[in-house]
Structures are given as structure tokens and as C-alpha cells.
Motif scaffolding. Structure first.
Motif, PDB file in Angstrom:
ATOM      1  N   SER A  23       0.148   7.258   1.607  1.00  0.00           N
ATOM      2  CA  SER A  23      -0.741   8.079   1.433  1.00  0.00           C
ATOM      3  C   SER A  23      -2.255   7.937   0.868  1.00  0.00           C
ATOM      4  CB  SER A  23      -0.065   9.401   0.735  1.00  0.00           C
ATOM      5  OG  SER A  23       1.068   9.864   1.307  1.00  0.00           O
ATOM      6  N   VAL A  24      -2.242   7.184  -0.188  1.00  0.00           N
ATOM      7  CA  VAL A  24      -3.154   6.559  -1.073  1.00  0.00           C
ATOM      8  C   VAL A  24      -4.263   5.871  -0.144  1.00  0.00           C
ATOM      9  CG1 VAL A  24      -4.256   5.200  -3.032  1.00  0.00           C
ATOM     10  CG2 VAL A  24      -2.059   6.967  -3.354  1.00  0.00           C
ATOM     11  N   PHE A  25      -3.520   4.989   0.197  1.00  0.00           N
ATOM     12  CA  PHE A  25      -4.457   3.976   1.301  1.00  0.00           C
ATOM     13  C   PHE A  25      -4.996   4.814   2.403  1.00  0.00           C
ATOM     14  CE2 PHE A  25      -2.738   0.582  -1.527  1.00  0.00           C
ATOM     15  CZ  PHE A  25      -3.870  -0.186  -1.332  1.00  0.00           C
ATOM     16  N   ALA A  26      -4.094   5.678   3.098  1.00  0.00           N
ATOM     17  CA  ALA A  26      -4.770   6.535   4.307  1.00  0.00           C
ATOM     18  C   ALA A  26      -5.989   7.560   3.831  1.00  0.00           C
ATOM     19  CB  ALA A  26      -3.620   7.479   4.863  1.00  0.00           C
ATOM     20  N   THR A  27      -5.961   7.954   2.532  1.00  0.00           N
ATOM     21  CA  THR A  27      -6.966   8.577   2.018  1.00  0.00           C
ATOM     22  C   THR A  27      -8.225   7.825   1.878  1.00  0.00           C
ATOM     23  OG1 THR A  27      -5.281  10.135   0.997  1.00  0.00           O
ATOM     24  CG2 THR A  27      -7.389  10.172   0.099  1.00  0.00           C
ATOM     25  N   MET A  28      -8.075   6.698   1.329  1.00  0.00           N
ATOM     26  CA  MET A  28      -9.122   5.824   0.871  1.00  0.00           C
ATOM     27  C   MET A  28      -9.841   5.374   2.094  1.00  0.00           C
ATOM     28  SD  MET A  28      -7.414   3.432  -2.319  1.00  0.00           S
ATOM     29  CE  MET A  28      -9.086   2.606  -2.420  1.00  0.00           C
ATOM     30  N   ARG A  29      -9.139   5.280   3.333  1.00  0.00           N
ATOM     31  CA  ARG A  29      -9.733   4.919   4.334  1.00  0.00           C
ATOM     32  C   ARG A  29     -10.453   6.016   5.099  1.00  0.00           C
ATOM     33  NH1 ARG A  29      -6.115   4.352   8.142  1.00  0.00           N
ATOM     34  NH2 ARG A  29      -7.462   2.761   9.330  1.00  0.00           N
ATOM     35  N   GLY A  30     -10.202   7.182   4.614  1.00  0.00           N
ATOM     36  CA  GLY A  30     -10.843   8.263   5.095  1.00  0.00           C
ATOM     37  C   GLY A  30     -10.114   8.675   6.514  1.00  0.00           C
ATOM     38  N   ASP A  31      -9.321   8.134   7.042  1.00  0.00           N
ATOM     39  CA  ASP A  31      -8.647   8.654   8.495  1.00  0.00           C
ATOM     40  C   ASP A  31      -7.177   8.417   8.175  1.00  0.00           C
ATOM     41  OD1 ASP A  31      -8.108   6.278  10.251  1.00  0.00           O
ATOM     42  OD2 ASP A  31      -9.858   5.869   9.057  1.00  0.00           O
ATOM     43  N   ALA A  32      -6.290   8.600   9.255  1.00  0.00           N
ATOM     44  CA  ALA A  32      -4.990   8.459   9.142  1.00  0.00           C
ATOM     45  C   ALA A  32      -4.553   7.752  10.406  1.00  0.00           C
ATOM     46  CB  ALA A  32      -4.234   9.908   9.061  1.00  0.00           C
ATOM     47  N   GLY A  33      -5.360   7.244  11.130  1.00  0.00           N
ATOM     48  CA  GLY A  33      -5.148   6.259  12.499  1.00  0.00           C
ATOM     49  C   GLY A  33      -5.012   4.961  12.064  1.00  0.00           C
ATOM     50  N   GLY A  34      -4.936   4.297  13.023  1.00  0.00           N
ATOM     51  CA  GLY A  34      -4.866   2.689  12.971  1.00  0.00           C
ATOM     52  C   GLY A  34      -3.600   2.201  12.108  1.00  0.00           C
ATOM     53  N   SER A  35      -4.172   1.167  11.329  1.00  0.00           N
ATOM     54  CA  SER A  35      -2.579   0.515  10.769  1.00  0.00           C
ATOM     55  C   SER A  35      -3.499   0.174   9.182  1.00  0.00           C
ATOM     56  CB  SER A  35      -2.070  -0.948  11.315  1.00  0.00           C
ATOM     57  OG  SER A  35      -3.192  -1.685  11.249  1.00  0.00           O
ATOM     58  N   ILE A  36      -2.386   0.235   8.306  1.00  0.00           N
ATOM     59  CA  ILE A  36      -2.761  -0.396   6.970  1.00  0.00           C
ATOM     60  C   ILE A  36      -2.386  -1.976   6.952  1.00  0.00           C
ATOM     61  CG2 ILE A  36      -2.345  -0.383   4.265  1.00  0.00           C
ATOM     62  CD1 ILE A  36      -1.706   2.719   5.197  1.00  0.00           C
ATOM     63  N   ASP A  37      -3.293  -2.816   6.933  1.00  0.00           N
ATOM     64  CA  ASP A  37      -3.170  -4.189   6.771  1.00  0.00           C
ATOM     65  C   ASP A  37      -3.297  -4.992   5.579  1.00  0.00           C
ATOM     66  OD1 ASP A  37      -2.729  -6.924   7.293  1.00  0.00           O
ATOM     67  OD2 ASP A  37      -4.559  -6.963   8.709  1.00  0.00           O
ATOM     68  N   SER A  38      -2.439  -5.294   4.818  1.00  0.00           N
ATOM     69  CA  SER A  38      -2.588  -5.892   3.396  1.00  0.00           C
ATOM     70  C   SER A  38      -3.358  -7.142   3.309  1.00  0.00           C
ATOM     71  CB  SER A  38      -1.078  -6.206   2.844  1.00  0.00           C
ATOM     72  OG  SER A  38      -0.310  -7.199   3.553  1.00  0.00           O
ATOM     73  N   SER A  39      -3.446  -7.882   4.530  1.00  0.00           N
ATOM     74  CA  SER A  39      -4.425  -9.007   4.600  1.00  0.00           C
ATOM     75  C   SER A  39      -5.893  -8.620   4.395  1.00  0.00           C
ATOM     76  CB  SER A  39      -4.091  -9.840   5.743  1.00  0.00           C
ATOM     77  OG  SER A  39      -4.555  -9.031   6.846  1.00  0.00           O
ATOM     78  N   THR A  40      -6.362  -7.385   4.416  1.00  0.00           N
ATOM     79  CA  THR A  40      -7.892  -7.098   4.336  1.00  0.00           C
ATOM     80  C   THR A  40      -7.954  -6.320   3.267  1.00  0.00           C
ATOM     81  OG1 THR A  40      -7.243  -5.424   6.167  1.00  0.00           O
ATOM     82  CG2 THR A  40      -7.985  -7.525   6.914  1.00  0.00           C
ATOM     83  N   VAL A  41      -7.311  -6.406   2.220  1.00  0.00           N
ATOM     84  CA  VAL A  41      -7.547  -5.398   0.728  1.00  0.00           C
ATOM     85  C   VAL A  41      -8.781  -5.707   0.287  1.00  0.00           C
ATOM     86  CG1 VAL A  41      -6.493  -4.924  -1.188  1.00  0.00           C
ATOM     87  CG2 VAL A  41      -4.953  -5.074   0.657  1.00  0.00           C
ATOM     88  N   THR A  42      -9.722  -4.768   0.057  1.00  0.00           N
ATOM     89  CA  THR A  42     -10.927  -4.669  -0.635  1.00  0.00           C
ATOM     90  C   THR A  42     -10.746  -5.071  -2.089  1.00  0.00           C
ATOM     91  OG1 THR A  42     -11.222  -2.573  -0.632  1.00  0.00           O
ATOM     92  CG2 THR A  42     -12.117  -3.670   1.314  1.00  0.00           C
TER      93      THR A  42
END
Length: 475
Positions: free
Chosen positions: A206-225
Motif C-alpha cells: 500500500s505504501v509503495f503503491a501510494t508513493m508511485r501515485g497509481d496502483a498499476g504496473g509492478s513494484i520492482d525492488s531493483s529500481t528503488v529510489t
């Protein structure tokens, strides 16, 4: 004065009918405040998490007409059913094995240690020879032979010390079997821990979906800012802190119960009082010690994440990160070792965490070699029990897969069933083994601090401890 001289044989802290001072209460307040914050984050970002999960799962488990015509959907369904049924059978087998193992340990503690050290090594050698004879899984056979050789070396090197560990395990298992309510406490903590893992995963998504501003796509740990890494650090810290607190609540409860068995014979059902004390007066000390380990675990997780993001970096960078990871793991293991005995002091005497840690260090300086060897042999025995339970569960799972789903039991699916069943078996075995491990550390502390008192209260067990300790050939 020594501890045995300055403390009463019946330590007032073991009287659970009264109220003791709350220890390290600010750490308890900090832990509870952090939990409230995590639930608040879940409430604020939960809608994004549900949206993300629904998008990811949408249509994934729906069998289309084309898939049905091709038979693909049916194959996937049968594969899931096969794995599910096999693992359910493995779970039941692991539970039966755990009860049988505890019953055998209760009746034959000395034989259990010998079987664990010698018999398990022989079993692994036999399995390795079968692999070699069939000309399959050669690498696995070599690994099994190496493990069997390790068990043989341990048995040869620690042969004079094994009777003392057997005596410690015998007294510990007797205490646990007389007050078996500790099993309920460990199961309760384990269930809450499982719920926490599921909740934490949902909060993280939920936190990472909120930080990305959308709920689509995928959450990839290899591209963490950078900002996401900071958030991930606190999420990891929360995860490990809460998990460690739940584990240590169980440990402190067991330590209090076993200490009562040694020092206050005849006390009726001390489990409830010990558990109450672990979640009230000693809760702050548990939170304090757990935070130290959780912080190290969090840094370790971030280092591993950095390594995964830099797979294409130079070998020098990877080497530095690998060295840092190795050093952190050594520090974590040392801290966890001290914590185990510090929590035992917390349970017995009601000390704050720092005092308990200092007293643990004094105990280590006085009895360090005894502690290390006793823990080493005990750890091997308990590991052997866990692996035996895992192998038994894997065997049952594979047999079910072959007999019930013979046509779908491909080698790939059999390996999946075997691995998952093995993990299930070892996780089930962790419940009784964690209880015995906590009881053993408590018994050692009681023996080191109250030799006269336990000789009065539990003469047969105390006599065996002294007799086997005198046979050890180092001093």
C-alpha cells in the motif's frame, strides 16, 4: 558475593502473584507507538493497496474458454490441487512427528541426543549412497556426506561434553512436560506473527503503491529510489522489531516457567503468570533487546537490497558489500546469543535489559566454555530434529503426490512438493524445538547461579548435572 549467595532460593521475582516494577517502560511505549503508526499508515494507504492487488490478480485465476479447450486451465488447477493436498498431508505428518519427537525426548533424553548426533549422520550417509547407486542427484549426495562427516566430527570432538548436554536437556524437557501450557503460548505467538507478516506485506504494498501515485504496473525492488529506500528502511525495522518481540515474549515466558520448576517446586501452573509478566513488567526489556537485533537485521536487508541492485557493478563493489554483510551477520549472531541469556535473566530476576546483559557477560566470563559447548551440541541436536521432521514431511508429501496424482506428478512438480513440504515440516518442528532451546538456556543459567538451591529442590537432576560436568576434561 556470588548470585547464589545474594539471591534468595525463591527469588521474589518468581512470585507472579504480586506486582513488580515495570522495566524499560519507555521502550515499551515506543514500540506500542510505532504499532499505532503502522496501523494508521495501513488505514491511510489501504485503498491503494487493495486497488493494486485487485489489478495484479484481475483475470489471473479465471479459466478462459480458449484455455479450457486447450486443457491448460485444467492442468494448472490440478497442479495447484496436487501441491495443496500434498502439503496438507505433509503438515499433518509434521505435527504427528513433532508430538512423537517430544514424547521420545521426554522418555529417552539421552538416547535422543545420541540418535541426533550419530543416527542422523548415518541416515544421511545411507541416503547419499542411494543417490550414488542410482546415479542421480550426485551434488546432493556429496552435500549429505559432508553433513554426515560434520556430525561425526562433532561427536568425536565433544564426546566428553555430550553427557552434560544430555543432563541439561533431560532437566529442561522434564520442566516443559510438567508445565506444557508453554506450547499454547508459543503457538499463540506464532499465529500472531503470521498475521503480522500478512499485514506488513499489505502495508508495504500500500505504501509503495501510494508513493508511485497509481496502483498499476509492478513494484520492482531493483529500481528503488532514495526516498523509497528510506521508507523501506523503516518498514523493515518495523517488521523485524515486531517479529522479534513476539518471539522473545515466548522465550521469556518459557524461561520464567522453567525457572519456577527449578526454584519453586510444586508451584501450580506458572505459565499464566510468566506470560503476564512478559507482556507487562518485562515487556519494555523485551522491546529494547528486540530493537537492537531488528536494527541490525534491517541494515542487513538494506545491504542485500543494495547488492541486488548492483549486480552489474564491479567485482570490488560486490566484494565490499559482501564483506559488510558478513560482518553484520557475525554481529547479529553475537547479539542474539547474548540476548538469549539476557532475556533469561529478565525472566528469572525481573532485571532491566542492560543489567541483564551485563550479568550475562559476567556469566559468560565465568562459564563461557561450558555455555558455548552446551549451546553448540544442543543446537546440533535441535537442528537434527528440525531436519528429520522436514524430511519426514517431504517424504509424506511426495508419496501423496505420486499415489493420488500419478499422471500429473512430473519431476518438476515432485521437486516443488518436496521443497514446500520440507519447509512446512521444519516450520512445524520449530515450535517444540524453540521451547526446548529456551528451556535449555534457562536450565544452564539456573545451574550456574543456584547450584545449592536446585540440589535441594531437584536433587536427581542436579546430581546428574554435577556428575556429568565433573567428567568434562577441560578447565
Amino acid at each position: 558475593k556470588t548470585d547464589s549467595e545474594s539471591l534468595s532460593p525463591i527469588d521474589p521475582c518468581l512470585d507472579y502473584s504480586g506486582e513488580n516494577l515495570y522495566r524499560d517502560k519507555w521502550w515499551a511505549a515506543g514500540f506500542l507507538f510505532h504499532l499505532v503508526g503502522m496501523f494508521g499508515v495501513a488505514g491511510v494507504t489501504g485503498s491503494k493497496g487493495f486497488h493494486y492487488l485487485s489489478n495484479q490478480a484481475g483475470g489471473s485465476f479465471i479459466q478462459t474458454d480458449e484455455a479450457a479447450a486447450a486443457g491448460e486451465g485444467v492442468q494448472v488447477s490440478n497442479a495447484y490441487i496436487m501441491v495443496g493436498m500434498s502439503c496438507a498431508a505433509a503438515l499433518a505428518a509434521a505435527i504427528v512427528f513433532a508430538f512423537a519427537w517430544m514424547s521420545f525426548l521426554k522418555r529417552y533424553p539421552y538416547k535422543t541426543v545420541n540418535i541426533s548426533l550419530v543416527g542422523y549422520g548415518i541416515l544421511q550417509t545411507i541416503v547419499a549412497c542411494v543417490f550414488f547407486a542410482l546415479g542421480m542427484y550426485m551434488a546432493a549426495g556429496i552435500c549429505l556426506l559432508c553433513v554426515a562427516l560434520f556430525y561425526l566430527l562433532v561427536y568425536c570432538c565433544y564426546r566428553e561434553s555430550i553427557p552434560f548436554t544430555q543432563a541439561v536437556i533431560s532437566g529442561s524437557s522434564a520442566a516443559v512436560n510438567e508445565h506444557n501450557g508453554v506450547f499454547g503460548v508459543i503457538v499463540l505467538c506464532g499465529v500472531i506473527n503470521l498475521v503480522w507478516v500478512v499485514l506488513w506485506v499489505f502495508i508495504a504494498i500500500s505504501v509503495f503503491a501510494t508513493m508511485r501515485g497509481d496502483a498499476g504496473g509492478s513494484i520492482d525492488s531493483s529500481t528503488v529510489t532514495g526516498s523509497q529506500a528510506a521508507v523501506l528502511f523503516f518498514l523493515f525495522l518495523s517488521f523485524y522489531w515486531t517479529a522479534m518481540v513476539l518471539v522473545n515474549i515466548g522465550h521469556v515466558t518459557i524461561a520464567g516457567v522453567v525457572a519456577s520448576w527449578w526454584l519453586v517446586p510444586g508451584q501450580k501452573s506458572p505459565t499464566g503468570g510468566a506470560f503476564k509478566r512478559a507482556v507487562t513488567t518485562s515487556f519494555g526489556s523485551i522491546c529494547f533487546g528486540s530493537l537492537i537485533v531488528a536494527f541490525i537485521e534491517t541494515i542487513l536487508a538494506m545491504v542485500r537490497l543494495a547488492r541486488s541492485q548492483r549486480d552489474e557493478e564491479s567485482g570490488c563493489v560486490q566484494c565490499v558489500l559482501c564483506c559488510i554483510e558478513c560482518c553484520l551477520e557475525c554481529i547479529r549472531d553475537a547479539v542474539e546469543y547474548i540476548n538469549k541469556y539476557a532475556y533469561t535473566q529478565v525472566a528469572i530476576h525481573g532485571k532491566d535489559f542492560m543489567t541483564a546483559a551485563r550479568d550475562t557477560w559476567e556469566l559468560f566470563k565465568d562459564r563461557g566454555w561450558d555455555m558455548l559447548i552446551n549451546d553448540d551440541i544442543t543446537g546440533i541436536v535441535l537442528t537434527a530434529g528440525a531436519l528429520a521432521g522436514g524430511f519426514f514431511a517431504a517424504l509424506v508429501g511426495v508419496v501423496i503426490a505420486f499415489t493420488v496424482f500419478h499422471s500429473q506428478a512430473t519431476s518438476h512438480m515432485i521437486w516443488i512438493v518436496a521443497v514446500v513440504s520440507f519447509v512446512v515440516g521444519t516450520m512445524v518442528m520449530r515450535v517444540p524445538l524453540s521451547i526446548i532451546n529456551s528451556a535449555v538456556s534457562t536450565t544452564f543459567v539456573i545451574w550456574a547461579q543456584f547450584p545449592n538451591e536446585i540440589m535441594t529442590n531437584r536433587r536427581s537432576h542436579a546430581t546428574e548435572l554435577e556428575r556429568t560436568r565433573d567428567r568434562m576434561d577441560y578447565d
